[in-house]
Design a protein around this motif. Structure first.
Motif, PDB file in Angstrom:
ATOM      1  N   GLN A 103      15.491   7.660  -6.565  1.00 24.88           N
ATOM      2  CA  GLN A 103      15.613   9.096  -6.774  1.00 24.88           C
ATOM      3  C   GLN A 103      15.751   9.392  -8.266  1.00 24.88           C
ATOM      4  OE1 GLN A 103      15.314  11.321  -4.356  1.00 24.88           O
ATOM      5  NE2 GLN A 103      14.955   9.615  -2.957  1.00 24.88           N
ATOM      6  N   PRO A 104      14.968  10.354  -8.780  1.00 24.09           N
ATOM      7  CA  PRO A 104      15.093  10.698 -10.195  1.00 24.09           C
ATOM      8  C   PRO A 104      16.405  11.421 -10.456  1.00 24.09           C
ATOM      9  CG  PRO A 104      13.596  12.194  -9.097  1.00 24.09           C
ATOM     10  CD  PRO A 104      13.961  11.133  -8.093  1.00 24.09           C
ATOM     11  N   LYS A 105      16.966  11.180 -11.607  1.00 22.03           N
ATOM     12  CA  LYS A 105      18.207  11.850 -11.991  1.00 22.03           C
ATOM     13  C   LYS A 105      17.863  13.236 -12.519  1.00 22.03           C
ATOM     14  CE  LYS A 105      20.700   7.702 -12.804  1.00 22.03           C
ATOM     15  NZ  LYS A 105      21.930   7.183 -13.287  1.00 22.03           N
ATOM     16  N   PRO A 106      18.770  14.195 -12.360  1.00 21.33           N
ATOM     17  CA  PRO A 106      18.494  15.536 -12.872  1.00 21.33           C
ATOM     18  C   PRO A 106      18.254  15.514 -14.382  1.00 21.33           C
ATOM     19  CG  PRO A 106      20.527  15.501 -11.575  1.00 21.33           C
ATOM     20  CD  PRO A 106      20.045  14.097 -11.692  1.00 21.33           C
ATOM     21  N   ALA A 107      17.293  16.296 -14.819  1.00 15.90           N
ATOM     22  CA  ALA A 107      16.925  16.300 -16.235  1.00 15.90           C
ATOM     23  C   ALA A 107      18.035  16.898 -17.094  1.00 15.90           C
ATOM     24  CB  ALA A 107      15.632  17.084 -16.431  1.00 15.90           C
ATOM     25  N   THR A 108      18.625  17.977 -16.624  1.00 11.33           N
ATOM     26  CA  THR A 108      19.683  18.613 -17.394  1.00 11.33           C
ATOM     27  C   THR A 108      20.915  18.726 -16.513  1.00 11.33           C
ATOM     28  OG1 THR A 108      18.886  20.782 -16.731  1.00 11.33           O
ATOM     29  CG2 THR A 108      18.114  19.947 -18.845  1.00 11.33           C
ATOM     30  N   ALA A 109      21.827  17.819 -16.683  1.00  8.66           N
ATOM     31  CA  ALA A 109      23.073  17.855 -15.927  1.00  8.66           C
ATOM     32  C   ALA A 109      24.094  18.668 -16.707  1.00  8.66           C
ATOM     33  CB  ALA A 109      23.585  16.440 -15.696  1.00  8.66           C
ATOM     34  N   VAL A 110      24.666  19.657 -16.046  1.00  5.80           N
ATOM     35  CA  VAL A 110      25.662  20.518 -16.672  1.00  5.80           C
ATOM     36  C   VAL A 110      27.033  19.947 -16.343  1.00  5.80           C
ATOM     37  CG1 VAL A 110      26.602  22.845 -16.764  1.00  5.80           C
ATOM     38  CG2 VAL A 110      24.162  22.501 -16.431  1.00  5.80           C
ATOM     39  N   SER A 111      27.835  19.729 -17.362  1.00  8.85           N
ATOM     40  CA  SER A 111      29.166  19.190 -17.127  1.00  8.85           C
ATOM     41  C   SER A 111      30.081  20.286 -16.599  1.00  8.85           C
ATOM     42  CB  SER A 111      29.733  18.585 -18.408  1.00  8.85           C
ATOM     43  OG  SER A 111      29.967  19.609 -19.344  1.00  8.85           O
ATOM     44  N   THR A 159      32.493  25.809 -16.523  1.00  8.68           N
ATOM     45  CA  THR A 159      33.694  26.643 -16.481  1.00  8.68           C
ATOM     46  C   THR A 159      33.714  27.595 -17.672  1.00  8.68           C
ATOM     47  OG1 THR A 159      34.885  24.843 -15.415  1.00  8.68           O
ATOM     48  CG2 THR A 159      36.212  26.583 -16.376  1.00  8.68           C
ATOM     49  N   GLY A 160      33.307  27.111 -18.831  1.00  8.23           N
ATOM     50  CA  GLY A 160      33.247  27.959 -20.015  1.00  8.23           C
ATOM     51  C   GLY A 160      32.262  29.099 -19.848  1.00  8.23           C
ATOM     52  N   MET A 161      31.112  28.825 -19.265  1.00  7.84           N
ATOM     53  CA  MET A 161      30.107  29.870 -19.055  1.00  7.84           C
ATOM     54  C   MET A 161      30.612  30.916 -18.065  1.00  7.84           C
ATOM     55  SD  MET A 161      27.632  29.281 -21.068  1.00  7.84           S
ATOM     56  CE  MET A 161      26.287  30.226 -20.427  1.00  7.84           C
ATOM     57  N   ILE A 162      31.313  30.481 -17.030  1.00  2.00           N
ATOM     58  CA  ILE A 162      31.862  31.431 -16.057  1.00  2.00           C
ATOM     59  C   ILE A 162      32.911  32.307 -16.723  1.00  2.00           C
ATOM     60  CG2 ILE A 162      33.266  31.613 -13.955  1.00  2.00           C
ATOM     61  CD1 ILE A 162      31.778  29.134 -12.924  1.00  2.00           C
ATOM     62  N   ILE A 200      33.167  33.125 -19.913  1.00  2.00           N
ATOM     63  CA  ILE A 200      32.482  34.067 -20.814  1.00  2.00           C
ATOM     64  C   ILE A 200      31.833  35.189 -20.006  1.00  2.00           C
ATOM     65  CG2 ILE A 200      30.532  34.310 -22.411  1.00  2.00           C
ATOM     66  CD1 ILE A 200      31.249  31.506 -23.465  1.00  2.00           C
ATOM     67  N   GLY A 201      31.227  34.852 -18.877  1.00  2.00           N
ATOM     68  CA  GLY A 201      30.608  35.873 -18.027  1.00  2.00           C
ATOM     69  C   GLY A 201      31.624  36.875 -17.505  1.00  2.00           C
ATOM     70  N   VAL A 202      32.800  36.379 -17.091  1.00  2.00           N
ATOM     71  CA  VAL A 202      33.852  37.271 -16.595  1.00  2.00           C
ATOM     72  C   VAL A 202      34.350  38.189 -17.707  1.00  2.00           C
ATOM     73  CG1 VAL A 202      36.219  37.315 -15.706  1.00  2.00           C
ATOM     74  CG2 VAL A 202      34.545  35.755 -14.706  1.00  2.00           C
ATOM     75  N   ILE A 203      34.521  37.633 -18.897  1.00  2.59           N
ATOM     76  CA  ILE A 203      34.986  38.442 -20.029  1.00  2.59           C
ATOM     77  C   ILE A 203      33.964  39.533 -20.370  1.00  2.59           C
ATOM     78  CG2 ILE A 203      35.487  38.389 -22.513  1.00  2.59           C
ATOM     79  CD1 ILE A 203      36.778  35.619 -22.004  1.00  2.59           C
ATOM     80  N   ILE A 204      32.707  39.190 -20.392  1.00  5.34           N
ATOM     81  CA  ILE A 204      31.663  40.181 -20.679  1.00  5.34           C
ATOM     82  C   ILE A 204      31.649  41.264 -19.605  1.00  5.34           C
ATOM     83  CG2 ILE A 204      29.156  40.514 -20.819  1.00  5.34           C
ATOM     84  CD1 ILE A 204      29.022  37.802 -22.255  1.00  5.34           C
ATOM     85  N   ALA A 205      31.792  40.867 -18.341  1.00 11.04           N
ATOM     86  CA  ALA A 205      31.809  41.843 -17.250  1.00 11.04           C
ATOM     87  C   ALA A 205      32.991  42.793 -17.390  1.00 11.04           C
ATOM     88  CB  ALA A 205      31.855  41.120 -15.902  1.00 11.04           C
ATOM     89  N   LEU A 206      34.162  42.260 -17.763  1.00  8.45           N
ATOM     90  CA  LEU A 206      35.337  43.112 -17.943  1.00  8.45           C
ATOM     91  C   LEU A 206      35.144  44.089 -19.101  1.00  8.45           C
ATOM     92  CD1 LEU A 206      38.246  40.584 -17.346  1.00  8.45           C
ATOM     93  CD2 LEU A 206      37.528  42.477 -15.875  1.00  8.45           C
ATOM     94  N   VAL A 207      34.522  43.644 -20.188  1.00 10.70           N
ATOM     95  CA  VAL A 207      34.267  44.525 -21.329  1.00 10.70           C
ATOM     96  C   VAL A 207      33.303  45.639 -20.928  1.00 10.70           C
ATOM     97  CG1 VAL A 207      33.191  44.626 -23.624  1.00 10.70           C
ATOM     98  CG2 VAL A 207      34.806  42.794 -23.078  1.00 10.70           C
TER      99      VAL A 207
END
Length: 63
Positions: free
Chosen positions: A27-35, A40-43, A45-52
């Motif tokens: 099985q090929p490994k995913p090309a871009t694995a997100v840690s 968690t950081g992206m979520i 930032i998204g919540v902060i932007i939504a609140l603003v």
């Protein structure tokens, strides 16, 4: 003219060999694995932007 009364005899081992080749294929490994940390950081930032955005809409509605 095709003879539809006598269907061709298929080799039952051929499909088994094809299935085993598919299962044994690495099985090929995913090309871009997100840690987890960056996800968690992206979520966050998204919540902060939504609140603003919500705060800006409320501010403009009250004004």
């Amino acid at each position: 003219m095709a003879d539809y009364q006598n269907p061709p005899v298929e080799d039952p081992s051929a499909s088994t060999q094809m299935f085993r080749a598919f299962v044994d294929e690495p099985q090929p490994k995913p090309a871009t694995a997100v840690s987890e940390g960056s996800r968690t950081g992206m979520i966050t930032i998204g919540v902060i932007i939504a609140l603003v955005v919500v705060a800006a809409v409320v501010y403009l509605a009250v004004k």
